[in-house]
Design a protein around this motif. Structure first.
Motif, PDB file in Angstrom:
ATOM      1  N   GLY A  38       0.787  -1.223   0.000  1.00  0.00           N
ATOM      2  CA  GLY A  38       0.000   0.000   0.000  1.00  0.00           C
ATOM      3  C   GLY A  38       0.820   1.275   0.000  1.00  0.00           C
ATOM      4  O   GLY A  38       0.295   2.353  -0.260  1.00  0.00           O
ATOM      5  N   VAL A  39       2.108   1.174   0.268  1.00  0.00           N
ATOM      6  CA  VAL A  39       2.954   2.363   0.320  1.00  0.00           C
ATOM      7  C   VAL A  39       3.097   2.984  -1.071  1.00  0.00           C
ATOM      8  O   VAL A  39       3.058   4.208  -1.224  1.00  0.00           O
ATOM      9  N   PHE A  40       3.233   2.153  -2.105  1.00  0.00           N
ATOM     10  CA  PHE A  40       3.373   2.670  -3.472  1.00  0.00           C
ATOM     11  C   PHE A  40       2.156   3.496  -3.856  1.00  0.00           C
ATOM     12  O   PHE A  40       2.291   4.554  -4.489  1.00  0.00           O
ATOM     13  N   ASN A  41       0.980   3.054  -3.477  1.00  0.00           N
ATOM     14  CA  ASN A  41      -0.258   3.780  -3.769  1.00  0.00           C
ATOM     15  C   ASN A  41      -0.213   5.181  -3.158  1.00  0.00           C
ATOM     16  O   ASN A  41      -0.588   6.167  -3.807  1.00  0.00           O
ATOM     17  N   ASN A  42       0.245   5.285  -1.927  1.00  0.00           N
ATOM     18  CA  ASN A  42       0.366   6.586  -1.259  1.00  0.00           C
ATOM     19  C   ASN A  42       1.428   7.457  -1.929  1.00  0.00           C
ATOM     20  O   ASN A  42       1.238   8.664  -2.080  1.00  0.00           O
TER      21      ASN A  42
ATOM     22  N   LYS B  30      12.257  19.854 -10.410  1.00  0.00           N
ATOM     23  CA  LYS B  30      12.687  19.052  -9.271  1.00  0.00           C
ATOM     24  C   LYS B  30      12.248  17.621  -9.568  1.00  0.00           C
ATOM     25  O   LYS B  30      11.104  17.379  -9.946  1.00  0.00           O
ATOM     26  N   ARG B  31      13.170  16.669  -9.419  1.00  0.00           N
ATOM     27  CA  ARG B  31      12.885  15.284  -9.805  1.00  0.00           C
ATOM     28  C   ARG B  31      13.142  14.340  -8.642  1.00  0.00           C
ATOM     29  O   ARG B  31      14.065  14.545  -7.858  1.00  0.00           O
ATOM     30  N   GLU B  32      12.306  13.290  -8.566  1.00  0.00           N
ATOM     31  CA  GLU B  32      12.506  12.242  -7.567  1.00  0.00           C
ATOM     32  C   GLU B  32      12.120  10.905  -8.186  1.00  0.00           C
ATOM     33  O   GLU B  32      11.224  10.830  -9.022  1.00  0.00           O
ATOM     34  N   ASP B  33      12.825   9.845  -7.777  1.00  0.00           N
ATOM     35  CA  ASP B  33      12.438   8.503  -8.220  1.00  0.00           C
ATOM     36  C   ASP B  33      12.517   7.546  -7.037  1.00  0.00           C
ATOM     37  O   ASP B  33      13.348   7.697  -6.161  1.00  0.00           O
ATOM     38  N   LEU B  34      11.608   6.599  -7.026  1.00  0.00           N
ATOM     39  CA  LEU B  34      11.495   5.601  -5.961  1.00  0.00           C
ATOM     40  C   LEU B  34      11.349   4.241  -6.620  1.00  0.00           C
ATOM     41  O   LEU B  34      10.583   4.092  -7.567  1.00  0.00           O
ATOM     42  N   ALA B  35      12.053   3.235  -6.115  1.00  0.00           N
ATOM     43  CA  ALA B  35      11.946   1.896  -6.696  1.00  0.00           C
ATOM     44  C   ALA B  35      12.036   0.833  -5.605  1.00  0.00           C
ATOM     45  O   ALA B  35      12.869   0.927  -4.710  1.00  0.00           O
ATOM     46  N   LEU B  36      11.150  -0.146  -5.680  1.00  0.00           N
ATOM     47  CA  LEU B  36      11.138  -1.283  -4.761  1.00  0.00           C
ATOM     48  C   LEU B  36      10.614  -2.515  -5.482  1.00  0.00           C
ATOM     49  O   LEU B  36      10.167  -2.437  -6.629  1.00  0.00           O
ATOM     50  N   ASP B  37      10.622  -3.657  -4.785  1.00  0.00           N
ATOM     51  CA  ASP B  37      10.104  -4.912  -5.328  1.00  0.00           C
ATOM     52  C   ASP B  37       8.964  -5.412  -4.453  1.00  0.00           C
ATOM     53  O   ASP B  37       8.991  -5.240  -3.241  1.00  0.00           O
ATOM     54  N   THR B  38       7.997  -6.071  -5.104  1.00  0.00           N
ATOM     55  CA  THR B  38       6.908  -6.731  -4.390  1.00  0.00           C
ATOM     56  C   THR B  38       6.697  -8.104  -5.012  1.00  0.00           C
ATOM     57  O   THR B  38       6.485  -8.201  -6.218  1.00  0.00           O
ATOM     58  N   PRO B  39       6.746  -9.188  -4.224  1.00  0.00           N
ATOM     59  CA  PRO B  39       6.435 -10.510  -4.767  1.00  0.00           C
ATOM     60  C   PRO B  39       4.923 -10.698  -4.830  1.00  0.00           C
ATOM     61  O   PRO B  39       4.200 -10.273  -3.923  1.00  0.00           O
ATOM     62  N   MET B  40       4.438 -11.318  -5.898  1.00  0.00           N
ATOM     63  CA  MET B  40       3.011 -11.602  -6.042  1.00  0.00           C
ATOM     64  C   MET B  40       2.818 -13.000  -6.608  1.00  0.00           C
ATOM     65  O   MET B  40       3.683 -13.529  -7.303  1.00  0.00           O
ATOM     66  N   HIS B  41       1.662 -13.570  -6.305  1.00  0.00           N
ATOM     67  CA  HIS B  41       1.293 -14.888  -6.803  1.00  0.00           C
ATOM     68  C   HIS B  41       0.507 -14.742  -8.102  1.00  0.00           C
ATOM     69  O   HIS B  41      -0.349 -13.866  -8.221  1.00  0.00           O
ATOM     70  N   VAL B  42       0.791 -15.625  -9.053  1.00  0.00           N
ATOM     71  CA  VAL B  42       0.027 -15.688 -10.292  1.00  0.00           C
ATOM     72  C   VAL B  42      -1.066 -16.736 -10.061  1.00  0.00           C
ATOM     73  O   VAL B  42      -0.768 -17.920  -9.911  1.00  0.00           O
ATOM     74  N   THR B  43      -2.318 -16.291  -9.988  1.00  0.00           N
ATOM     75  CA  THR B  43      -3.440 -17.186  -9.705  1.00  0.00           C
ATOM     76  C   THR B  43      -4.435 -17.148 -10.853  1.00  0.00           C
ATOM     77  O   THR B  43      -4.320 -16.324 -11.755  1.00  0.00           O
ATOM     78  N   LYS B  44      -5.438 -18.014 -10.771  1.00  0.00           N
ATOM     79  CA  LYS B  44      -6.481 -18.015 -11.810  1.00  0.00           C
ATOM     80  C   LYS B  44      -7.296 -16.720 -11.795  1.00  0.00           C
ATOM     81  O   LYS B  44      -7.921 -16.349 -12.765  1.00  0.00           O
TER      82      LYS B  44
END
Length: 114
Positions: A16-20, A74-88
């Motif tokens: 939820g942090v990326f959404n904010n 003025k520029r800013e960049d943020l990058a992170l990883d999130t693991p997710m499951h591939v489901t039906k």
């Protein structure tokens, strides 16, 4: 596989942090555009790679934004990883039945009584 709900997907990135962060960037850039009469930019980059041989993907999400200022930007960049499951049901933060693939009935440590 059903299409992934983009609203739910974005809300789940980095718990939820990326959404904010996206909401803050959109507001900041829009405000700076109005205040300075120049163009701003918000870029979301998503890269996916498989985690091992599982039904999971690592989603690398990057938010890059530029706010115009009176004499430049003025520029800013943020990058992170999130693991997710591939489901039906599409990409999910948690598997529907996360323990289903852990054990097979023939591998059970307790032998059934007859």
């Amino acid at each position: 596989m059903k299409p992934t709900d983009p609203g739910e997907f974005l809300a789940n990135l980095n718990a939820g942090v990326f959404n904010n962060q996206l909401a803050t960037a959109l507001s900041a850039v829009a405000g700076a555009v109005v205040d300075n009469g120049k163009k701003g930019k918000v870029v979301i980059t998503l890269e996916m790679s498989q985690i091992g041989e599982s039904h999971q993907v690592k989603i690398t999400h990057k938010l890059d934004y530029t706010e115009p200022t009176k004499r430049g930007s003025k520029r800013e960049d943020l990058a992170l990883d999130t693991p997710m499951h591939v489901t039906k049901d599409g990409l999910k933060l948690f598997a529907d039945n996360p323990t289903a693939g852990l054990f097979k009935s023939e591998d059970a440590p307790v032998i059934a009584r007859t």
